[in-house]
Motif scaffolding. Structure first.
Motif, mmCIF file in Angstrom:
data_model
loop_
_atom_site.group_PDB
_atom_site.id
_atom_site.type_symbol
_atom_site.label_atom_id
_atom_site.label_comp_id
_atom_site.label_asym_id
_atom_site.label_seq_id
_atom_site.Cartn_x
_atom_site.Cartn_y
_atom_site.Cartn_z
ATOM 1 N N ALA A 32 51.275 58.128 24.051
ATOM 2 C CA ALA A 32 50.614 57.102 24.870
ATOM 3 C C ALA A 32 51.194 57.067 26.283
ATOM 4 N N GLY A 33 51.446 58.245 26.846
ATOM 5 C CA GLY A 33 51.944 58.346 28.207
ATOM 6 C C GLY A 33 53.431 58.088 28.361
ATOM 7 N N GLU A 34 54.124 57.792 27.269
ATOM 8 C CA GLU A 34 55.572 57.539 27.303
ATOM 9 C C GLU A 34 56.304 58.737 26.708
ATOM 10 N N ASN A 35 57.426 59.109 27.298
ATOM 11 C CA ASN A 35 58.249 60.166 26.734
ATOM 12 C C ASN A 35 59.168 59.578 25.679
ATOM 13 N N VAL A 36 59.100 60.136 24.474
ATOM 14 C CA VAL A 36 59.886 59.666 23.341
ATOM 15 C C VAL A 36 60.712 60.835 22.828
ATOM 16 N N THR A 37 62.023 60.633 22.691
ATOM 17 C CA THR A 37 62.905 61.651 22.133
ATOM 18 C C THR A 37 63.093 61.356 20.650
ATOM 19 N N LEU A 38 62.748 62.334 19.816
ATOM 20 C CA LEU A 38 62.830 62.127 18.372
ATOM 21 C C LEU A 38 64.264 62.319 17.885
ATOM 22 N N PRO A 39 64.761 61.353 17.100
ATOM 23 C CA PRO A 39 66.126 61.466 16.591
ATOM 24 C C PRO A 39 66.255 62.441 15.420
ATOM 25 N N ASP A 40 65.149 62.699 14.725
ATOM 26 C CA ASP A 40 65.155 63.563 13.548
ATOM 27 C C ASP A 40 64.073 64.623 13.673
ATOM 28 N N THR A 41 64.263 65.749 13.007
ATOM 29 C CA THR A 41 63.226 66.781 12.935
ATOM 30 C C THR A 41 62.117 66.281 12.019
ATOM 31 N N LEU A 42 60.882 66.370 12.502
ATOM 32 C CA LEU A 42 59.721 65.954 11.722
ATOM 33 C C LEU A 42 58.740 67.111 11.640
ATOM 34 N N GLY A 43 58.173 67.308 10.457
ATOM 35 C CA GLY A 43 57.268 68.418 10.243
ATOM 36 C C GLY A 43 55.803 68.049 10.325
ATOM 37 N N LEU A 44 55.013 69.057 10.155
ATOM 38 C CA LEU A 44 53.557 68.949 10.127
ATOM 39 C C LEU A 44 53.120 67.810 9.220
ATOM 40 N N GLY A 45 52.221 66.979 9.711
ATOM 41 C CA GLY A 45 51.629 65.909 8.907
ATOM 42 C C GLY A 45 52.341 64.575 8.991
ATOM 43 N N HIS A 46 53.525 64.544 9.580
ATOM 44 C CA HIS A 46 54.224 63.260 9.704
ATOM 45 C C HIS A 46 53.572 62.416 10.788
ATOM 46 N N LYS A 47 53.698 61.100 10.653
ATOM 47 C CA LYS A 47 53.033 60.160 11.546
ATOM 48 C C LYS A 47 54.008 59.548 12.545
#
Length: 95
Positions: A32-47
């Motif tokens: 939504a136009g915001e940069n978000v750094t993911l704390p964990d590795t997430l795979g295909l299909g995750h929300k």
């Protein structure tokens, strides 16, 4: 709204998007136009939350409520069993 191309939004009414590929821990993804750094590795299909979702609010995927938020879920947060309570019910099979 601008989203990373790895984030699929099935309906404009949805408040979660689905990852189309793996995003590694520490990577930044635009939600939504915001940069978000993911704390964990997430795979295909995750929300991921496409906006802030309040505790008790329906989680919408394909404009359909798949559950409700068990806690407040900030924009860009992984939405899964740790913060989503399913709306699916157990079906008892009659013999």
């Amino acid at each position: 709204m601008t989203h990373d191309p790895r984030l699929l939004v099935l309906s404009e009414n949805d408040n979660v998007g689905i990852l189309t590929s793996t995003v590694k821990a520490g990577e930044t993804i635009q939600v939504a136009g915001e940069n978000v750094t993911l704390p964990d590795t997430l795979g295909l299909g995750h929300k991921l939350a496409l906006r802030n979702i309040a505790k008790g609010e329906d989680i919408l995927k394909y404009s359909f409520p798949i559950g409700f938020a068990g806690t407040d879920i900030p924009l860009g947060t992984h939405v899964h069993v740790h913060n989503l309570t399913s709306r699916y019910t157990t079906v008892e099979i009659m013999e």
